[in-house]
Design an enzyme around this catalytic site. Structure first.
Site, PDB file in Angstrom:
ATOM      1  N   CYS A 121       0.810  -1.229   0.103  1.00 14.19           N
ATOM      2  CA  CYS A 121       0.034  -0.099   0.025  1.00 14.19           C
ATOM      3  C   CYS A 121       0.870   1.145  -0.014  1.00 14.19           C
ATOM      4  CB  CYS A 121      -1.013  -0.015   0.923  1.00 14.19           C
ATOM      5  SG  CYS A 121      -2.305   1.065   0.898  1.00 14.19           S
ATOM      6  N   GLU A 156      -3.318  -8.347   3.185  1.00 15.58           N
ATOM      7  CA  GLU A 156      -2.864  -8.867   4.597  1.00 15.58           C
ATOM      8  C   GLU A 156      -4.161  -8.302   5.783  1.00 15.58           C
ATOM      9  OE1 GLU A 156      -1.774  -6.304   3.633  1.00 15.58           O
ATOM     10  OE2 GLU A 156      -1.685  -4.591   5.034  1.00 15.58           O
ATOM     11  N   HIS A 161      -4.125  -4.080   0.424  1.00 16.16           N
ATOM     12  CA  HIS A 161      -4.204  -4.682   1.731  1.00 16.16           C
ATOM     13  C   HIS A 161      -4.744  -5.840   1.825  1.00 16.16           C
ATOM     14  CE1 HIS A 161      -2.492  -1.314   3.827  1.00 16.16           C
ATOM     15  NE2 HIS A 161      -3.377  -0.523   3.562  1.00 16.16           N
TER      16      HIS A 161
HETATM   17  N1  HSE Z   1      -5.630   3.254   4.774  1.00 19.50           N
HETATM   18  C1  HSE Z   1      -5.160   2.773   6.152  1.00 19.50           C
HETATM   19  C2  HSE Z   1      -3.861   3.132   6.461  1.00 19.50           C
HETATM   20  C3  HSE Z   1      -2.838   2.119   5.810  1.00 19.50           C
HETATM   21  O1  HSE Z   1      -3.364   2.167   4.353  1.00 19.50           O
HETATM   22  C4  HSE Z   1      -6.149   3.683   7.212  1.00 19.50           C
HETATM   23  O2  HSE Z   1      -7.102   4.214   6.781  1.00 19.50           O
HETATM   24  O3  HSE Z   1      -5.867   3.690   8.400  1.00 19.50           O
END
Ligand code: HSE
Ligand code: ACO
Length: 312
Positions: free
Chosen positions: A142, A237, A235
């Site tokens: 990401c 994971e 993501h």
């Molecule tokens: N998008 C995630 C963080 C890692 O991409 C969040 O909104 O916390």
């Protein structure tokens, strides 16, 4: 004249499998087996959840894996205790003379900032440079992937009109690539980001191959030809409820956030979400460990060679 089998023919897979089997048998006979050394740079505020998610994916393989957790010293984390970091994390100064078979650079909720505004950016650049000399294969996730694409190839980040948030369909573009071995032609993966990487820049970058992408979420999985730099814009994971937690957090903060797409049945947040990406998350990490790390990393990590980006 070596037998050249176009990688599109099924015979290639059979030959590849046979060669891999022979290699494993010879390695096992000579007991050239040691744990794979994997360094995990955890930039997520929810560090313990991220540790667990990645450890679960790395553990689901017959290969022995030794995980080292890495923190940045140029940013003081506020969502995890200093005691936890002290007990379980290394600093870059403590590991920078080591060599690793693999490294994972996680995401971070900083995508709306310029890379240079992120307080650990200089330190992260040192670590990404370290990946070229002291790590065989680096998996960027990401925002970690956005940072790696920007640092290594100058690919620009673009702010999206709305958060790319939910579970999206992806299709495999290069089925013969070992990283997507066993993938369905169409599979799901979660996304949670306010930015995307310039498609024009990606298409003009000769060092990168798009292995899987989504009509809605764009390029998902990219790799250099030798697999030493891999970029996952998403993501996989994430646990079943990670998007749910982010959604409820953002609602509680009054942030402009829509219900994550294709996640809750009928997009109804009161219903338990559908966990439709788990199998491919496991496949991705196992393929990475098996075919990119274990098959290629030197037994003696001291032989790790620096790879010029032009060699991709
Ligand atoms: N998008 C995630 C963080 C890692 O991409 C969040 O909104 O916390
Ligand atoms: C187009 C738009 O609508 S953008 C809307 C806003 N969205 C964004 O900025 C992107 C997503 N980020 C966020 O929304 C917020 O950071 C949230 C909701 C994820 C978390 O907010 P908060 O819990 O208040 O934490 P905060 O924002 O202070 O920091 C969260 C994490 O971001 C990271 N972070 C924040 N600022 C920095 C910084 N200057 N440098 C490096 N990391 C930073 C840190 O990892 C921090 O957690 P940590 O200190 O435990 O490591």
């Amino acid at each position: 004249m070596p037998l050249i089998i176009p990688k599109t023919l099924p015979a290639y897979d059979a030959l590849y499998e046979e060669n891999v089997f022979v290699m494993h048998r010879e390695r096992a006979a000579s007991q050239h087996i040691r744990p794979l050394e994997i360094l995990i740079l955890n930039l997520m505020p929810t560090k313990i959840a991220t540790e667990t998610q990645i450890a679960r994916l790395l553990a689901n393989t017959p290969l022995q894996v030794h995980m080292t957790l890495l923190q940045t010293v140029s940013h003081e984390a506020t969502h995890v205790s200093a005691a936890h970091l002290e007990a379980f994390y290394k600093t870059f100064d403590e590991v920078k003379h080591n060599r690793y078979d693999g490294m994972i650079i996680t995401g971070a909720p900083v995508e709306t900032m310029d890379f240079e505004q992120v307080d650990y950016w200089p330190e992260l650049c040192e670590i990404m440079d370290f990946s070229e000399t002291n790590v065989y294969s680096t998996l960027h996730v990401c925002w970690g992937a956005q940072a790696g694409l920007y640092y290594h190839y100058g690919i620009r980040k673009e702010l999206l009109p709305a958060k790319m948030f939910g579970v999206f369909e992806h299709r495999v573009i290069r089925p013969s690539n070992p990283l997507v071995r066993g993938f369905d032609e169409v599979f799901y993966a979660p996304h949670s980001r306010h930015t995307a990487m310039s498609r024009e820049d990606i298409d003009h970058c000769s060092a990168l191959r798009i292995l899987a992408e989504s009509d809605e979420a764009g390029p998902f999985l990219m790799s250099t030809e030798n697999g030493r730099q891999i970029f996952v814009i998403g993501h996989p994971e994430y646990d079943k409820y990670t998007l749910d937690a982010e959604y409820k957090r953002d609602v509680a903060k009054g942030l402009p956030i829509a219900v994550p797409k294709n996640y809750y049945p009928n997009d109804d947040p009161s219903q338990p979400p559908l966990f439709r990406w788990r199998a491919h998350a496991h496949l991705l990490y196992e393929n990475w460990l098996n075919y990119y790390v274990y098959q290629n990393t030197p037994y003696d990590l001291g032989e790790m060679q620096r790879v010029k980006h032009s060699e991709g």
